[in-house]
Design a protein around this motif. Structure first.
Motif, PDB file in Angstrom:
ATOM      1  N   SER A  80       0.849  -1.193   0.000  1.00  9.35           N
ATOM      2  CA  SER A  80       0.000   0.000   0.000  1.00  9.35           C
ATOM      3  C   SER A  80       0.881   1.239   0.000  1.00  9.35           C
ATOM      4  CB  SER A  80      -0.910   0.015   1.235  1.00  9.35           C
ATOM      5  OG  SER A  80      -1.529   1.275   1.371  1.00  9.35           O
ATOM      6  N   ILE A  81       0.903   1.953  -1.116  1.00  8.23           N
ATOM      7  CA  ILE A  81       1.726   3.158  -1.202  1.00  8.23           C
ATOM      8  C   ILE A  81       1.245   4.201  -0.194  1.00  8.23           C
ATOM      9  CG2 ILE A  81       2.352   5.104  -2.682  1.00  8.23           C
ATOM     10  CD1 ILE A  81       2.397   3.218  -5.039  1.00  8.23           C
ATOM     11  N   GLU A  82      -0.062   4.314  -0.042  1.00  5.85           N
ATOM     12  CA  GLU A  82      -0.602   5.285   0.902  1.00  5.85           C
ATOM     13  C   GLU A  82      -0.115   4.996   2.320  1.00  5.85           C
ATOM     14  OE1 GLU A  82      -4.892   6.983   2.606  1.00  5.85           O
ATOM     15  OE2 GLU A  82      -4.850   5.386   1.112  1.00  5.85           O
ATOM     16  N   ALA A  83      -0.171   3.729   2.742  1.00  4.88           N
ATOM     17  CA  ALA A  83       0.282   3.365   4.084  1.00  4.88           C
ATOM     18  C   ALA A  83       1.775   3.628   4.235  1.00  4.88           C
ATOM     19  CB  ALA A  83      -0.031   1.900   4.365  1.00  4.88           C
ATOM     20  N   SER A  84       2.543   3.287   3.206  1.00  2.00           N
ATOM     21  CA  SER A  84       3.990   3.506   3.233  1.00  2.00           C
ATOM     22  C   SER A  84       4.314   4.982   3.426  1.00  2.00           C
ATOM     23  CB  SER A  84       4.607   3.007   1.923  1.00  2.00           C
ATOM     24  OG  SER A  84       5.927   3.451   1.771  1.00  2.00           O
ATOM     25  N   VAL A  85       3.610   5.836   2.697  1.00  6.52           N
ATOM     26  CA  VAL A  85       3.841   7.288   2.776  1.00  6.52           C
ATOM     27  C   VAL A  85       3.440   7.822   4.148  1.00  6.52           C
ATOM     28  CG1 VAL A  85       3.088   9.522   1.879  1.00  6.52           C
ATOM     29  CG2 VAL A  85       3.681   7.670   0.301  1.00  6.52           C
ATOM     30  N   LEU A  86       2.310   7.374   4.662  1.00  7.20           N
ATOM     31  CA  LEU A  86       1.844   7.854   5.963  1.00  7.20           C
ATOM     32  C   LEU A  86       2.799   7.443   7.085  1.00  7.20           C
ATOM     33  CD1 LEU A  86      -1.998   7.196   5.702  1.00  7.20           C
ATOM     34  CD2 LEU A  86      -0.857   9.420   5.782  1.00  7.20           C
ATOM     35  N   VAL A  87       3.252   6.200   7.061  1.00 13.58           N
ATOM     36  CA  VAL A  87       4.193   5.727   8.084  1.00 13.58           C
ATOM     37  C   VAL A  87       5.486   6.531   8.016  1.00 13.58           C
ATOM     38  CG1 VAL A  87       5.605   3.791   8.864  1.00 13.58           C
ATOM     39  CG2 VAL A  87       3.240   3.404   8.170  1.00 13.58           C
ATOM     40  N   THR A  88       6.000   6.708   6.798  1.00  6.72           N
ATOM     41  CA  THR A  88       7.248   7.463   6.626  1.00  6.72           C
ATOM     42  C   THR A  88       7.084   8.898   7.111  1.00  6.72           C
ATOM     43  OG1 THR A  88       7.835   6.096   4.709  1.00  6.72           O
ATOM     44  CG2 THR A  88       8.996   8.191   4.962  1.00  6.72           C
ATOM     45  N   ALA A  89       5.971   9.523   6.771  1.00  7.82           N
ATOM     46  CA  ALA A  89       5.718  10.892   7.201  1.00  7.82           C
ATOM     47  C   ALA A  89       5.660  10.993   8.724  1.00  7.82           C
ATOM     48  CB  ALA A  89       4.414  11.405   6.592  1.00  7.82           C
ATOM     49  N   ASN A  90       5.056  10.008   9.372  1.00  3.62           N
ATOM     50  CA  ASN A  90       4.989  10.009  10.836  1.00  3.62           C
ATOM     51  C   ASN A  90       6.380   9.944  11.450  1.00  3.62           C
ATOM     52  OD1 ASN A  90       2.202  10.100  10.807  1.00  3.62           O
ATOM     53  ND2 ASN A  90       1.947   7.886  11.009  1.00  3.62           N
ATOM     54  N   LEU A  91       7.248   9.132  10.871  1.00  2.00           N
ATOM     55  CA  LEU A  91       8.618   9.009  11.374  1.00  2.00           C
ATOM     56  C   LEU A  91       9.414  10.288  11.124  1.00  2.00           C
ATOM     57  CD1 LEU A  91       9.327   5.353  10.177  1.00  2.00           C
ATOM     58  CD2 LEU A  91       8.902   6.101  12.529  1.00  2.00           C
ATOM     59  N   VAL A  92       9.174  10.909   9.968  1.00  2.00           N
ATOM     60  CA  VAL A  92       9.834  12.180   9.656  1.00  2.00           C
ATOM     61  C   VAL A  92       9.407  13.243  10.656  1.00  2.00           C
ATOM     62  CG1 VAL A  92       9.991  14.057   7.969  1.00  2.00           C
ATOM     63  CG2 VAL A  92      10.140  11.680   7.203  1.00  2.00           C
ATOM     64  N   ASP A  93       8.125  13.297  10.962  1.00  2.00           N
ATOM     65  CA  ASP A  93       7.613  14.280  11.916  1.00  2.00           C
ATOM     66  C   ASP A  93       8.242  14.108  13.299  1.00  2.00           C
ATOM     67  OD1 ASP A  93       5.997  15.385   9.995  1.00  2.00           O
ATOM     68  OD2 ASP A  93       4.171  14.356  10.639  1.00  2.00           O
ATOM     69  N   LEU A  94       8.583  12.860  13.634  1.00  2.00           N
ATOM     70  CA  LEU A  94       9.214  12.594  14.938  1.00  2.00           C
ATOM     71  C   LEU A  94      10.730  12.782  14.890  1.00  2.00           C
ATOM     72  CD1 LEU A  94       7.202   9.458  16.100  1.00  2.00           C
ATOM     73  CD2 LEU A  94       7.040  11.787  16.986  1.00  2.00           C
ATOM     74  N   LYS A  95      11.227  13.147  13.699  1.00  2.00           N
ATOM     75  CA  LYS A  95      12.661  13.434  13.508  1.00  2.00           C
ATOM     76  C   LYS A  95      13.550  12.217  13.814  1.00  2.00           C
ATOM     77  CE  LYS A  95      12.363  18.430  14.233  1.00  2.00           C
ATOM     78  NZ  LYS A  95      10.899  18.497  14.127  1.00  2.00           N
ATOM     79  N   VAL A  96      13.109  11.042  13.371  1.00  2.00           N
ATOM     80  CA  VAL A  96      13.962   9.860  13.487  1.00  2.00           C
ATOM     81  C   VAL A  96      15.201  10.096  12.628  1.00  2.00           C
ATOM     82  CG1 VAL A  96      14.136   7.380  13.016  1.00  2.00           C
ATOM     83  CG2 VAL A  96      11.988   8.345  13.906  1.00  2.00           C
ATOM     84  N   PRO A  97      16.421   9.919  13.168  1.00  2.00           N
ATOM     85  CA  PRO A  97      17.650  10.297  12.454  1.00  2.00           C
ATOM     86  C   PRO A  97      17.870   9.609  11.115  1.00  2.00           C
ATOM     87  CG  PRO A  97      18.096   9.975  14.783  1.00  2.00           C
ATOM     88  CD  PRO A  97      16.699   9.503  14.558  1.00  2.00           C
ATOM     89  N   GLN A  98      17.567   8.301  11.033  1.00  2.00           N
ATOM     90  CA  GLN A  98      17.777   7.585   9.785  1.00  2.00           C
ATOM     91  C   GLN A  98      16.520   6.791   9.450  1.00  2.00           C
ATOM     92  OE1 GLN A  98      20.415   7.449   7.568  1.00  2.00           O
ATOM     93  NE2 GLN A  98      21.274   9.166   8.711  1.00  2.00           N
ATOM     94  N   ILE A  99      15.906   7.114   8.322  1.00  2.00           N
ATOM     95  CA  ILE A  99      14.694   6.421   7.898  1.00  2.00           C
ATOM     96  C   ILE A  99      14.959   5.729   6.567  1.00  2.00           C
ATOM     97  CG2 ILE A  99      12.265   6.651   7.262  1.00  2.00           C
ATOM     98  CD1 ILE A  99      12.230   9.249   8.942  1.00  2.00           C
ATOM     99  N   TRP A 100      14.833   4.403   6.582  1.00  2.00           N
ATOM    100  CA  TRP A 100      14.951   3.603   5.374  1.00  2.00           C
ATOM    101  C   TRP A 100      13.545   3.181   4.967  1.00  2.00           C
ATOM    102  CZ3 TRP A 100      19.749   1.753   3.226  1.00  2.00           C
ATOM    103  CH2 TRP A 100      20.884   2.175   3.941  1.00  2.00           C
TER     104      TRP A 100
END
Length: 219
Positions: A80-100
């Motif tokens: 699910s591209i939508e789920a992938s984008v939402l999860v990634t955005a949530n991690l970005v908002d929390l400023k996780v240092p490295q997101i793969w």
């Protein structure tokens, strides 16, 4: 796990990619916390990994998991591209240092990068390209780096059998470098000019991918 998050990895999604990655990290001794919303998958892996059943597309759920405390997070959601984008955005908002993040297409990958993913991987494409090199010649394994540079495991061309690397002149003739040789029943050994090549040896060779292809197809 809470006192080890600073050195751990958060893996979101336990499909084939995410579960293989999380399981390998665990075997390597890394602290892993897996997040999976499918109850059956979560239970399937709960006896091997630390697994939390949660929907990581929900920003509150990700926050409650303590995602911001992890130095690395991997988004293994891909179907699910939508789920992938939402999860990634949530991690970005929390400023996780490295997101793969896993992508299933070039367009998907571009979106992930634009919203802040630090690394985007294409498992299906990479596997297909790797196998293509392997089935086309003597290559037994193939790892491509950047700018066309690759490292391969291969059988030696017949014309090099019985010769030392110095005698074969592989570097000057073919523009590639033999890094090591694995002879049957012997441990891997780094190569030098005196290393002799046997017909049943395995070579670890590095260089430009096009030059490696030409070398691998020598008779």
């Amino acid at each position: 796990m809470s006192d080890k998050r600073e050195t751990g990895t958060l893996v979101v999604g336990l499909g084939r990619f995410g579960s293989a990655l999380a399981n390998t990290l665990d075997k390597l001794g890394r602290e892993v916390l897996a997040v999976e919303k499918d109850i059956d998958l979560a239970q399937q892996w709960s006896h091997r990994l630390a697994v939390v059943e949660a929907d990581a597309t929900n920003p509150d759920a990700v926050r409650q998991l303590g995602a911001k405390d992890f130095p690395v997070a991997v988004v293994g959601v891909g179907t699910s591209i939508e789920a992938s984008v939402l999860v990634t955005a949530n991690l970005v908002d929390l400023k996780v240092p490295q997101i793969w993040a896993k992508a299933i297409s070039a367009e998907h990958g571009r979106i992930l990068r634009r919203i802040g993913a630090h690394h985007v991987v294409y498992p299906e494409y990479d596997a297909g390209a790797r196998v293509a090199h392997m089935v086309s010649g003597r290559m037994l394994d193939y790892i491509e780096m950047e700018d066309g540079f690759a490292v391969v495991k291969m059988r030696p061309p017949r014309e090099t059998h019985g010769m030392t690397l110095g005698e074969a002149g592989i570097g000057s003739k073919y523009g590639v470098m033999v890094l090591g040789v694995k002879s049957p029943g012997e441990p891997f050994a780094y190569a030098d000019s005196s290393t002799r090549i046997g017909p049943k040896d395995l070579l670890i060779v590095s260089g430009d991918s096009a030059m490696l292809e030409k070398f691998a197809h020598r008779s």
